[in-house]
Motif scaffolding. Structure first.
Motif, PDB file in Angstrom:
ATOM      1  N   PRO A  22      -1.531 -19.761  -0.243  1.00 33.78           N
ATOM      2  CA  PRO A  22      -0.730 -18.809   0.541  1.00 33.78           C
ATOM      3  C   PRO A  22      -1.283 -17.389   0.435  1.00 33.78           C
ATOM      4  O   PRO A  22      -1.861 -17.008  -0.584  1.00 33.78           O
ATOM      5  N   GLY A  23      -1.081 -16.617   1.514  1.00 34.63           N
ATOM      6  CA  GLY A  23      -1.432 -15.197   1.510  1.00 34.63           C
ATOM      7  C   GLY A  23      -2.896 -14.903   1.771  1.00 34.63           C
ATOM      8  O   GLY A  23      -3.349 -13.772   1.584  1.00 34.63           O
ATOM      9  N   TYR A  24      -3.677 -15.908   2.219  1.00 33.66           N
ATOM     10  CA  TYR A  24      -5.121 -15.665   2.420  1.00 33.66           C
ATOM     11  C   TYR A  24      -5.384 -14.763   3.618  1.00 33.66           C
ATOM     12  O   TYR A  24      -4.850 -14.959   4.700  1.00 33.66           O
ATOM     13  N   VAL A  25      -6.237 -13.734   3.395  1.00 37.68           N
ATOM     14  CA  VAL A  25      -6.798 -12.935   4.498  1.00 37.68           C
ATOM     15  C   VAL A  25      -8.269 -12.686   4.187  1.00 37.68           C
ATOM     16  O   VAL A  25      -8.662 -12.610   3.025  1.00 37.68           O
ATOM     17  N   PRO A  26      -9.116 -12.591   5.216  1.00 39.88           N
ATOM     18  CA  PRO A  26     -10.508 -12.226   4.954  1.00 39.88           C
ATOM     19  C   PRO A  26     -10.561 -10.865   4.259  1.00 39.88           C
ATOM     20  O   PRO A  26      -9.723  -9.992   4.521  1.00 39.88           O
ATOM     21  N   LYS A  27     -11.537 -10.690   3.367  1.00 40.59           N
ATOM     22  CA  LYS A  27     -11.649  -9.459   2.561  1.00 40.59           C
ATOM     23  C   LYS A  27     -11.605  -8.194   3.417  1.00 40.59           C
ATOM     24  O   LYS A  27     -10.984  -7.197   3.066  1.00 40.59           O
ATOM     25  N   ALA A  28     -12.263  -8.240   4.581  1.00 45.79           N
ATOM     26  CA  ALA A  28     -12.373  -7.056   5.448  1.00 45.79           C
ATOM     27  C   ALA A  28     -11.009  -6.582   5.949  1.00 45.79           C
ATOM     28  O   ALA A  28     -10.839  -5.415   6.324  1.00 45.79           O
ATOM     29  N   SER A  29     -10.005  -7.485   5.959  1.00 43.50           N
ATOM     30  CA  SER A  29      -8.686  -7.116   6.505  1.00 43.50           C
ATOM     31  C   SER A  29      -7.717  -6.577   5.451  1.00 43.50           C
ATOM     32  O   SER A  29      -6.646  -6.062   5.787  1.00 43.50           O
ATOM     33  N   LEU A  30      -8.099  -6.675   4.163  1.00 41.50           N
ATOM     34  CA  LEU A  30      -7.164  -6.307   3.091  1.00 41.50           C
ATOM     35  C   LEU A  30      -6.739  -4.839   3.126  1.00 41.50           C
ATOM     36  O   LEU A  30      -5.640  -4.494   2.719  1.00 41.50           O
ATOM     37  N   ASP A  31      -7.647  -3.968   3.610  1.00 39.42           N
ATOM     38  CA  ASP A  31      -7.343  -2.531   3.578  1.00 39.42           C
ATOM     39  C   ASP A  31      -6.575  -2.043   4.806  1.00 39.42           C
ATOM     40  O   ASP A  31      -6.220  -0.872   4.890  1.00 39.42           O
ATOM     41  N   LYS A  32      -6.351  -2.934   5.772  1.00 41.76           N
ATOM     42  CA  LYS A  32      -5.651  -2.489   6.988  1.00 41.76           C
ATOM     43  C   LYS A  32      -4.160  -2.321   6.727  1.00 41.76           C
ATOM     44  O   LYS A  32      -3.610  -2.869   5.779  1.00 41.76           O
ATOM     45  N   GLU A  33      -3.500  -1.566   7.619  1.00 39.59           N
ATOM     46  CA  GLU A  33      -2.044  -1.418   7.505  1.00 39.59           C
ATOM     47  C   GLU A  33      -1.356  -2.646   8.085  1.00 39.59           C
ATOM     48  O   GLU A  33      -1.875  -3.304   8.982  1.00 39.59           O
TER      49      GLU A  33
END
Length: 366
Positions: A22-33
């Motif tokens: 659960p909660g997976y996002v590509p690394k590049a998206s972690l800093d987005k709002e």
């Protein structure tokens, strides 16, 4: 101290290490709002509810959550693969609820087939599994056939309650959900998500009236279907997309039929007779003598006998042989997730398939 980021869709802690958790996002998206995890993204944009295994904790929690709630259940099965798509735990999901059995992909069966007889046949098979549906509906979600009848049947039985749609993977549930949203909400691709208390699984809800909803539950993975042991490319070959053309092979005793390179049907006894095959039109069927079959399979796997493709592994050490006798009536030999062969009474047959794939004998649908 590092701030813990949570998905604004489901509340899961965001992480980019394991796509299966659960909660997976590509690394590049972690800093987005306002980040949402991949599962919520797919739910929101594609009406896809995450599939679950029959024994997963999430699924068992979902079962416990649903069996106590008022409502009725729409159980979607694949008319072409009834045994493969039937959920044996469905009675635990249902509790005391009414159930409507809905057979999808009716457009795959030959046009001349008697629909009333198919309905009776489905009732008979369901009864053998201990399921007594209030109604049986035949639909094609892909072609939009029978959707109005299904909605009327739901309205007839629900008595002002919610509706829960259950089904296995590859049964056409997401296609049906999109059709139902279109018919009831009047717009395409409108999705609202909700959560069943006590489980981390998302569900899609479709408003029926001001206070009640139709809920889509996660697709259940059936480990005994051939579809779980092939590549995406092979899946496109073995999953039928249009009306199945029956293929008839006249066999003498001690002859074999290869279904691609995935399964083998050995005809052992019963005199010369036809074996009628119902598989995807794209799937190659090859006839040979039983004495040559073992050698041919090993030499021609991935070429003459495909799928699988030459690059895909096929484990000859993980095969099983299922011995069958058709007895005194016409039977279908059903290879879960692949298709079936119709054989008249008085035949002895052996079917060789990968270890986990289920083979069953049933009264013929034809």
């Amino acid at each position: 101290m590092t701030e813990t980021l949570k998905c604004i869709g489901c509340g899961a802690t965001l992480q980019s290490e394991d796509p299966q958790k659960p909660g997976y996002v590509p690394k590049a998206s972690l800093d987005k709002e306002d980040v949402i995890c991949r599962r919520c993204f797919r739910l929101k944009n594609y009406n896809e509810v995450q599939d679950v295994g029959m024994e997963s904790d999430d699924f068992l929690k979902l079962l416990n959550g649903l069996s106590d709630k008022p409502g009725i259940v729409v159980n979607l099965v694949d008319v072409f693969d009834f045994e493969g798509s039937f959920i044996h735990a469905v009675k635990r999901i249902v509790g005391n609820k009414k159930i409507i059995l809905v057979a999808n992909k009716i457009d795959l069966l030959p046009k001349q087939i008697n629909k009333r007889r198919v309905t009776e046949w489905l009732r008979r098979l369901a009864k053998e599994y201990g399921l007594y549906p209030e109604d049986v509906c035949l639909i094609s979600a892909y072609k939009g056939i029978g959707i109005d009848d299904l909605l009327q049947t739901i309205e007839k039985h629900r008595e002002g309650q919610d509706v829960y749609i259950v089904g296995t993977t590859n049964v056409g549930k997401s296609t049906l959900i999109n059709k139902l949203i279109e018919q009831t909400v009047g717009e395409k691709n409108v999705v609202t998500t909700s959560r069943i208390p006590g489980t981390t699984l998302d569900m899609i809800d479709i408003p029926i009236d001001e206070d009640h909803y139709m809920y889509d539950t996660p697709g259940i993975i059936q480990e005994h279907q051939m579809t779980h042991y092939v590549s995406t490319k092979a899946l496109n070959t073995i999953m039928p997309k249009k009306e199945i053309k029956q293929r008839v092979y006249q066999l003498n005793e001690a002859q074999s039929l290869f279904i691609g390179g995935l399964a083998r049907v050995d005809y052992l006894k019963g005199g010369k007779r036809p074996l009628v095959c119902y598989f995807s039109n794209e799937l190659n069927i090859h006839r040979t003598k039983l004495e040559k079959a073992d050698d041919l399979w090993r030499k021609q796997i991935g070429t003459l006998l495909s799928p699988p493709s030459p690059k895909e592994p096929f484990d000859f050490d993980q095969l099983k042989t299922v011995q069958l006798t058709t007895g005194n009536e016409k039977k279908d030999i059903m290879i879960s997730g692949l298709g079936f062969v119709t054989v008249d009474a008085g035949a002895e047959i052996a079917v060789i398939v990968p270890q986990n794939v289920e083979v069953t004998l049933r009264p013929s649908i034809m």
